[in-house]
Design an enzyme around this catalytic site. Sequence first.
Site, PDB file in Angstrom:
ATOM      1  N   LYS A  69     125.653  56.075 131.539  1.00 49.51           N
ATOM      2  CA  LYS A  69     125.927  57.313 130.796  1.00 49.51           C
ATOM      3  C   LYS A  69     125.988  57.043 129.294  1.00 49.51           C
ATOM      4  O   LYS A  69     125.806  57.951 128.497  1.00 49.51           O
ATOM      5  CB  LYS A  69     127.278  57.904 131.228  1.00 49.51           C
ATOM      6  CG  LYS A  69     127.385  58.237 132.702  1.00 49.51           C
ATOM      7  CD  LYS A  69     126.657  59.524 133.035  1.00 49.51           C
ATOM      8  CE  LYS A  69     126.809  59.884 134.502  1.00 49.51           C
ATOM      9  NZ  LYS A  69     125.717  60.742 134.984  1.00 49.51           N
TER      10      LYS A  69
ATOM     11  N   ILE B 235     119.560  60.185 139.002  1.00 53.01           N
ATOM     12  CA  ILE B 235     118.565  59.167 138.643  1.00 53.01           C
ATOM     13  C   ILE B 235     119.158  58.095 137.725  1.00 53.01           C
ATOM     14  O   ILE B 235     118.657  56.982 137.654  1.00 53.01           O
ATOM     15  CB  ILE B 235     117.293  59.799 138.034  1.00 53.01           C
ATOM     16  CG1 ILE B 235     116.127  58.802 138.099  1.00 53.01           C
ATOM     17  CG2 ILE B 235     117.539  60.304 136.623  1.00 53.01           C
ATOM     18  CD1 ILE B 235     114.754  59.430 138.187  1.00 53.01           C
TER      19      ILE B 235
END
Length: 463
Positions: free
Chosen positions: A351, A207
């Site tokens: 990230k 996602i």
Amino acid sequence: DIMKILIKDFDGFKKLFHRFLQVKGPSVDWAKISRPPEELIQPYDRIKARGLPDNIAVSLNKLAVVKLNGGLGTSMGCKGPKSLISVRNENTFLDLTVKQIEHLNKTFNADVPLVLMNSFNTDEDTKKILQKYKHHQVKIHTFNQSRYPRINKESLLPIAKSMGTSGENAEAWYPPGHGDIYASFQNSGLLDKLIAEGKEYIFVSNIDNLGATVDLFILNHLMSQPADKRCEFIMEVTDKTRADVKGGTLIQYEDRLRLLEIAQVPKAHVDEFKSVTKFKIFNTNNLWISLPAIKRLQEKNSMDLEIIVNPKTLDGGLNVIQLETAVGAAIKSFNNAMGVNVPRSRFLPVKTSSDLLLVMSNLYTLDAGSLTMSKKREFPTTPHVKLGSSFTKVQEFLARFENIPDMLELDHLTVSGDVTFGKNVSLKGTVIIIANHGDRIDIPAGAMLENKIVSGNLRILDH
């Protein structure tokens, strides 16, 4: 019902643990590895060149989109599911996903459902938020990843004192990696439900990968294969850059395509694995998988995914291991599997706050939930951004920017130490800003920095 789930979880763990005890040494024989033949990894342009039929909606109605939603936002300093972090114009990862699929359904008058694979860490918070999509043209289903016990590294016994997940037991459990999707999807009953609704393929992705949108050309490629040559698994791969040396790669092994992860590589070969010459591509974790094939393989219990042993040290200093598997590792079990070498734009993971700065900036434009590189950027490559530890947490990161700088002509940005940015700053070329310990640098509003190194101390205070 909860009892049923617990029994299934334990059954799954028992199988995994049993395999873990049997396997000794590395799971691949390095000498047997070869680069896959050309025809098994097709360039995206070749697939795109085939065009689209007029009735692509028929194919769309046979697709479901699965997003891996088990992760928390802890690495970015956020509580709760990672998918609920705002990434662009107040939109969270989940908002963008829903918008993309809704746009697809409206454009083609199709019915592509969204399926979220949650973990016990994210399920409750995710379900609360799903209310807000009630009136969107997307059916949303959820199912839960298994919950497995962490085991003591020395004794190999579970550290849990009871089945609870709170208090001293909070650290005793873990979701066993995304390879668990096959078993938990089937256990939840959702696999059968989707097959009964006429769905043939799922498109699976993380996602937090904002580049993982439904690609009609890949979908069409899958749907147009002859019945006896049906491709049951496509892995989207893309060319490695310096940043991707740790990513899993596709290899040919005993006449099958196989995913090779860094954790499976014998120590002596790690540098070779990281080299860009021998293994040119890596797995984006955008995967297209046949639903009937998953059902067949699950019923035969024949997936045999490589076990990733993930060592952790808990807060109290206890060493534990958690046994995980990866969704892409199943590629070896599916028939006529192939890789598609896609453009880098299909791999845009967020990230870190450095990634967040890129996707919030004018490098990208947002259209119907999809981010695309701005037409105004001359080079299609993404700038290299490294923000120091003062930017790690999203809250702190946001507090350091009055607004997001213009980065259209940026190649490289390194920021270290206590640095803030005023309004309408423009960054071009290579910019390095370093505030030493005890110093602070406030980049003034409207500053244009092109190929500059900024160091020392610069305070701009309200008067």
